[in-house]
Design a protein around this motif. Structure first.
Motif, mmCIF file in Angstrom:
data_model
loop_
_atom_site.group_PDB
_atom_site.id
_atom_site.type_symbol
_atom_site.label_atom_id
_atom_site.label_comp_id
_atom_site.label_asym_id
_atom_site.label_seq_id
_atom_site.Cartn_x
_atom_site.Cartn_y
_atom_site.Cartn_z
ATOM 1 N N THR A 33 0.820 -1.206 0.000
ATOM 2 C CA THR A 33 0.000 0.000 0.000
ATOM 3 C C THR A 33 0.855 1.257 0.000
ATOM 4 O O THR A 33 0.530 2.244 -0.668
ATOM 5 C CB THR A 33 -0.944 -0.003 1.212
ATOM 6 N N ARG A 45 -6.458 7.631 2.566
ATOM 7 C CA ARG A 45 -5.926 6.269 2.701
ATOM 8 C C ARG A 45 -4.625 6.266 3.492
ATOM 9 O O ARG A 45 -4.361 5.345 4.271
ATOM 10 C CB ARG A 45 -5.706 5.661 1.311
ATOM 11 N N GLY A 211 -7.223 -0.947 0.866
ATOM 12 C CA GLY A 211 -8.012 -0.974 -0.349
ATOM 13 C C GLY A 211 -8.883 -2.214 -0.404
ATOM 14 O O GLY A 211 -8.807 -3.111 0.461
ATOM 15 N N THR A 212 -9.692 -2.301 -1.414
ATOM 16 C CA THR A 212 -10.673 -3.388 -1.534
ATOM 17 C C THR A 212 -10.018 -4.750 -1.622
ATOM 18 O O THR A 212 -10.474 -5.721 -1.011
ATOM 19 C CB THR A 212 -11.566 -3.168 -2.766
#
Length: 214
Positions: A33, A45, A211-212
């Motif tokens: 990430t 984020r 994130g997803t």
């Protein structure tokens, strides 16, 4: 490690294996990430990632502190293999500065690509060193240290870790351990109903940070 080699281990031992697995897994997620943020900065984020990584840093610190202050001395008093203990203690010491640098880097995580890149590099180093250490520790606990380990020792270690843990971990840890468990590992998840209750909250926190597709 083959399932057959861990199926009959005490719960505390299996909990430790899950913790190791979750630590290394999450460090990999954080590195990935951070590299994504270096390419495409996202302040929302970045904040979520920093918050999650800060929790992980505190979990790792508490895990090592519990071993250094409780488990290793107890095994030493029980006559456990001195060389094995010295190896694990030395590995903890070698990790300390790196973990501190990594934790410090989280405070500077922002929309700056350079800080995200720095975090990714430090996380990669921490992950590699921690993965090596946990592999050594698991081997020694099943090998040279095994004669000095019993159910009572693991229960005492579980109690020590629970009573010395920050209060916020009482909601975080069971769900976090469950997130790393296969159906065959559930015996190693403490407070399983609580773990399931807070799994949704943990998943939302992880999605915000990673994130997803985490």
């Amino acid at each position: 490690m083959p399932l057959s080699s861990v199926a009959n281990l005490p719960r505390g031992h299996r909990t430790m294996l899950l913790a190791h697995r979750a630590m290394v897994r999450d460090l990999g997620r954080i590195e990935r990430t951070a590299r994504e943020l270096a390419v495409a900065p996202d302040p929302v984020r970045a904040k979520a990632l920093g918050g999650y990584a800060d929790k992980l840093a505190l979990v790792i610190h508490h895990h090592h502190e519990g071993e250094d202050e409780f488990l290793w001395p107890r095994l030493r008093d029980a006559g456990a293999d001195r060389q094995a203990l010295e190896t694990l203690i030395a590995e903890h010491a070698a990790l300390t500065d790196l973990l501190d640098d990594w934790h410090d880097s989280l405070a500077n995580l922002s929309t700056d690509s350079a800080t995200a890149t720095r975090l990714a590099e430090l996380t990669s180093a921490v992950r590699d060193q921690l993965a090596g250490h946990t592999a050594d520790e698991e081997r020694e606990l099943l090998g040279r240290l095994a004669p000095s380990l019993d159910e009572q020792t693991w229960k005492a270690f579980e109690t020590h870790m629970r009573t010395t843990a920050p209060l916020w971990t009482l909601r975080f840890m069971p769900a976090w351990l469950l997130s790393a468990a296969s159906p065959d590992d559930l015996v190693g998840v403490p407070a399983l109903p609580l773990a399931r209750l807070f799994s949704g909250r943990l998943q939302r926190t992880q999605r915000a940070a990673f994130g997803t597709h985490y």
